[in-house]
Scaffold this motif. Sequence first.
Motif, PDB file in Angstrom:
ATOM      1  N   PHE A   1       5.984  -2.538 -13.505  1.00 30.72           N
ATOM      2  CA  PHE A   1       6.477  -1.178 -13.669  1.00 30.72           C
ATOM      3  C   PHE A   1       5.299  -0.295 -14.056  1.00 30.72           C
ATOM      4  CE2 PHE A   1       9.344   1.861 -16.264  1.00 30.72           C
ATOM      5  CZ  PHE A   1       9.516   2.687 -15.157  1.00 30.72           C
ATOM      6  N   LEU A   2       4.809   0.486 -13.088  1.00 30.40           N
ATOM      7  CA  LEU A   2       3.690   1.387 -13.322  1.00 30.40           C
ATOM      8  C   LEU A   2       4.251   2.680 -13.899  1.00 30.40           C
ATOM      9  CD1 LEU A   2       1.854   0.776  -9.921  1.00 30.40           C
ATOM     10  CD2 LEU A   2       1.555  -0.449 -12.086  1.00 30.40           C
ATOM     11  N   LEU A   3       3.939   2.938 -15.160  1.00 35.24           N
ATOM     12  CA  LEU A   3       4.542   4.052 -15.893  1.00 35.24           C
ATOM     13  C   LEU A   3       3.461   4.977 -16.432  1.00 35.24           C
ATOM     14  CD1 LEU A   3       7.280   5.165 -17.007  1.00 35.24           C
ATOM     15  CD2 LEU A   3       6.829   3.810 -19.086  1.00 35.24           C
ATOM     16  N   ASN A   4       3.571   6.270 -16.132  1.00 33.99           N
ATOM     17  CA  ASN A   4       2.592   7.231 -16.642  1.00 33.99           C
ATOM     18  C   ASN A   4       2.625   7.307 -18.161  1.00 33.99           C
ATOM     19  OD1 ASN A   4       1.723   7.988 -14.081  1.00 33.99           O
ATOM     20  ND2 ASN A   4       1.797  10.176 -14.561  1.00 33.99           N
ATOM     21  N   SER A   5       1.478   7.597 -18.730  1.00 37.30           N
ATOM     22  CA  SER A   5       1.393   7.715 -20.184  1.00 37.30           C
ATOM     23  C   SER A   5       2.118   8.960 -20.700  1.00 37.30           C
ATOM     24  CB  SER A   5      -0.075   7.771 -20.624  1.00 37.30           C
ATOM     25  OG  SER A   5      -0.712   8.931 -20.106  1.00 37.30           O
ATOM     26  N   ASP A   6       2.309   9.963 -19.825  1.00 42.49           N
ATOM     27  CA  ASP A   6       2.973  11.202 -20.249  1.00 42.49           C
ATOM     28  C   ASP A   6       4.461  11.169 -19.902  1.00 42.49           C
ATOM     29  OD1 ASP A   6       2.571  11.342 -17.525  1.00 42.49           O
ATOM     30  OD2 ASP A   6       1.855  13.406 -17.507  1.00 42.49           O
ATOM     31  N   THR A   7       5.099  10.022 -20.153  1.00 43.55           N
ATOM     32  CA  THR A   7       6.537   9.880 -19.935  1.00 43.55           C
ATOM     33  C   THR A   7       7.205   9.401 -21.214  1.00 43.55           C
ATOM     34  OG1 THR A   7       6.288   7.608 -19.128  1.00 43.55           O
ATOM     35  CG2 THR A   7       6.320   9.359 -17.467  1.00 43.55           C
ATOM     36  N   ILE A   8       8.483   9.730 -21.349  1.00 43.53           N
ATOM     37  CA  ILE A   8       9.291   9.276 -22.483  1.00 43.53           C
ATOM     38  C   ILE A   8      10.628   8.791 -21.946  1.00 43.53           C
ATOM     39  CG2 ILE A   8      10.443   9.936 -24.630  1.00 43.53           C
ATOM     40  CD1 ILE A   8       8.317  12.090 -24.993  1.00 43.53           C
ATOM     41  N   LEU A   9      11.014   7.585 -22.311  1.00 42.12           N
ATOM     42  CA  LEU A   9      12.289   7.025 -21.880  1.00 42.12           C
ATOM     43  C   LEU A   9      13.408   7.497 -22.795  1.00 42.12           C
ATOM     44  CD1 LEU A   9      10.191   5.205 -20.421  1.00 42.12           C
ATOM     45  CD2 LEU A   9      11.777   3.306 -20.745  1.00 42.12           C
TER      46      LEU A   9
ATOM     47  N   MET B   1       0.648  10.953 -26.729  1.00 42.84           N
ATOM     48  CA  MET B   1       1.713  10.792 -25.737  1.00 42.84           C
ATOM     49  C   MET B   1       1.912   9.335 -25.353  1.00 42.84           C
ATOM     50  SD  MET B   1       1.607  13.988 -23.077  1.00 42.84           S
ATOM     51  CE  MET B   1      -0.054  13.664 -22.543  1.00 42.84           C
ATOM     52  N   THR B   2       0.810   8.603 -25.216  1.00 39.82           N
ATOM     53  CA  THR B   2       0.907   7.184 -24.867  1.00 39.82           C
ATOM     54  C   THR B   2       1.672   6.424 -25.937  1.00 39.82           C
ATOM     55  OG1 THR B   2      -1.176   7.269 -23.636  1.00 39.82           O
ATOM     56  CG2 THR B   2      -0.412   5.101 -24.328  1.00 39.82           C
ATOM     57  N   ASN B   3       1.388   6.715 -27.186  1.00 38.62           N
ATOM     58  CA  ASN B   3       2.091   6.043 -28.277  1.00 38.62           C
ATOM     59  C   ASN B   3       3.580   6.383 -28.267  1.00 38.62           C
ATOM     60  OD1 ASN B   3       1.970   4.376 -30.745  1.00 38.62           O
ATOM     61  ND2 ASN B   3       2.576   6.272 -31.768  1.00 38.62           N
ATOM     62  N   GLU B   4       3.918   7.638 -27.969  1.00 38.97           N
ATOM     63  CA  GLU B   4       5.325   8.039 -27.877  1.00 38.97           C
ATOM     64  C   GLU B   4       6.017   7.327 -26.718  1.00 38.97           C
ATOM     65  OE1 GLU B   4       5.012  12.259 -27.557  1.00 38.97           O
ATOM     66  OE2 GLU B   4       4.812  12.561 -29.733  1.00 38.97           O
ATOM     67  N   CYS B   5       5.283   7.143 -25.614  1.00 34.28           N
ATOM     68  CA  CYS B   5       5.826   6.402 -24.473  1.00 34.28           C
ATOM     69  C   CYS B   5       6.123   4.959 -24.870  1.00 34.28           C
ATOM     70  CB  CYS B   5       4.825   6.458 -23.314  1.00 34.28           C
ATOM     71  SG  CYS B   5       5.319   5.530 -21.855  1.00 34.28           S
ATOM     72  N   ILE B   6       5.172   4.319 -25.537  1.00 36.22           N
ATOM     73  CA  ILE B   6       5.356   2.933 -25.975  1.00 36.22           C
ATOM     74  C   ILE B   6       6.515   2.822 -26.955  1.00 36.22           C
ATOM     75  CG2 ILE B   6       4.277   1.024 -27.247  1.00 36.22           C
ATOM     76  CD1 ILE B   6       1.576   2.019 -26.061  1.00 36.22           C
ATOM     77  N   ASP B   7       6.610   3.773 -27.895  1.00 36.36           N
ATOM     78  CA  ASP B   7       7.727   3.794 -28.843  1.00 36.36           C
ATOM     79  C   ASP B   7       9.061   3.828 -28.107  1.00 36.36           C
ATOM     80  OD1 ASP B   7       6.055   3.747 -31.046  1.00 36.36           O
ATOM     81  OD2 ASP B   7       6.165   5.909 -31.416  1.00 36.36           O
ATOM     82  N   SER B   8       9.160   4.677 -27.078  1.00 33.39           N
ATOM     83  CA  SER B   8      10.423   4.802 -26.349  1.00 33.39           C
ATOM     84  C   SER B   8      10.750   3.531 -25.565  1.00 33.39           C
ATOM     85  CB  SER B   8      10.385   6.016 -25.413  1.00 33.39           C
ATOM     86  OG  SER B   8       9.501   5.832 -24.321  1.00 33.39           O
ATOM     87  N   LEU B   9       9.722   2.852 -25.049  1.00 36.13           N
ATOM     88  CA  LEU B   9       9.936   1.575 -24.364  1.00 36.13           C
ATOM     89  C   LEU B   9      10.559   0.558 -25.308  1.00 36.13           C
ATOM     90  CD1 LEU B   9       6.633   1.308 -22.304  1.00 36.13           C
ATOM     91  CD2 LEU B   9       8.927   1.103 -21.332  1.00 36.13           C
ATOM     92  N   HIS B  10      10.028   0.468 -26.510  1.00 34.63           N
ATOM     93  CA  HIS B  10      10.545  -0.509 -27.477  1.00 34.63           C
ATOM     94  C   HIS B  10      11.908  -0.107 -28.018  1.00 34.63           C
ATOM     95  CE1 HIS B  10       7.553  -3.673 -28.140  1.00 34.63           C
ATOM     96  NE2 HIS B  10       6.691  -2.781 -27.700  1.00 34.63           N
ATOM     97  N   LYS B  11      12.142   1.170 -28.125  1.00 33.72           N
ATOM     98  CA  LYS B  11      13.426   1.627 -28.662  1.00 33.72           C
ATOM     99  C   LYS B  11      14.576   1.329 -27.714  1.00 33.72           C
ATOM    100  CE  LYS B  11      15.815   5.799 -30.258  1.00 33.72           C
ATOM    101  NZ  LYS B  11      15.692   7.261 -30.516  1.00 33.72           N
ATOM    102  N   PHE B  12      14.361   1.517 -26.412  1.00 33.20           N
ATOM    103  CA  PHE B  12      15.484   1.471 -25.469  1.00 33.20           C
ATOM    104  C   PHE B  12      15.585   0.209 -24.621  1.00 33.20           C
ATOM    105  CE2 PHE B  12      15.021   6.108 -26.150  1.00 33.20           C
ATOM    106  CZ  PHE B  12      16.314   6.374 -26.594  1.00 33.20           C
ATOM    107  N   THR B  13      14.500  -0.525 -24.432  1.00 30.34           N
ATOM    108  CA  THR B  13      14.562  -1.695 -23.562  1.00 30.34           C
ATOM    109  C   THR B  13      15.234  -2.854 -24.294  1.00 30.34           C
ATOM    110  OG1 THR B  13      12.506  -0.979 -22.502  1.00 30.34           O
ATOM    111  CG2 THR B  13      13.244  -3.229 -22.067  1.00 30.34           C
ATOM    112  N   LYS B  14      16.396  -3.277 -23.788  1.00 29.87           N
ATOM    113  CA  LYS B  14      17.205  -4.268 -24.497  1.00 29.87           C
ATOM    114  C   LYS B  14      17.490  -5.529 -23.689  1.00 29.87           C
ATOM    115  CE  LYS B  14      17.829  -1.259 -27.863  1.00 29.87           C
ATOM    116  NZ  LYS B  14      17.142  -1.417 -29.175  1.00 29.87           N
TER     117      LYS B  14
END
Length: 296
Positions: free
Chosen positions: A86-94, A18-31
Amino acid sequence: MEKVDVSVVIVNYNTMKMTNECIDSLHKFTKNVNIEIILVDNASTDGSKDFFSNDKRIRYLYLEENIGFGRANNVGAEASKGKYIFLLNSDTILLDDVISKLFIFAEKYSKEDLGAVGTCLINSNKEDALSFGQFITSKRIYRRLLETFKIFKNKFEVETYAKLIKNGFLEVDFVSGADLFIPKTAFNKVNGFDHDFFMYYEETDLQKRMSKLNLKRYIINVRDIIHLEGGSFEEKLPFRRKMMMTKGMKLYINKHFRGIYKFQILTLSFLILIKDLMKLNYSREERFSLIKEVIK
């Protein structure tokens, strides 16, 4: 060296996938803002150390013991370089560039009284999830006790969401700890999370201390973060989780209430626990342990 606008701090405890999926979503959407991602690992034993230690997208801080959610976030905040944390839970997806939206809001309202900002979290079905709350008061607990009667149904969340949709943002008592966007100056002003809290009520305590310094907390009408709540727990509400919640609540009450009012709050909290135990499938020993935790 490029300036960091936002330091994203994620605490991982055996949630590697889940943490890796969270990190993936951060990189995908943060522009539109410059971010750094700081992953604080609370001594995970699921292979996280091998998996993340060579990930060039993040700064990986491995702790030799599980020091709890708040303290681990303090470690990340101390290492941060951004204007905002930005304190972000590991079980989140952007699902979108949420950080830019939070950054724009914070910059617009970045007076000295800005404490924290959060979004409207959604669950995996894209329904509203727990995103904000009210500080403990006797009136609030009485309402909780009477919620089983339809006439006393708590309308707080419904009314809050209605106002939020109308206004675009709203001041609340506290924002969920799953997505807390905080000016680093404000975080430092309240000395971060209280080390006595291991897990649960630490974000409520943090924002209660903000309120005492007149630092405001807001929710914005943005629904771009899925929160898979309780991702590090195998059951819906296991005893271990309920015990941590009970200990956090007791610590919060002892810290923020005094005298006869404190006694009243503890008594009402005991009644809430009894009500909850009628619905939870715990053993006799587990029930006794929870009751003992409240009354001791």
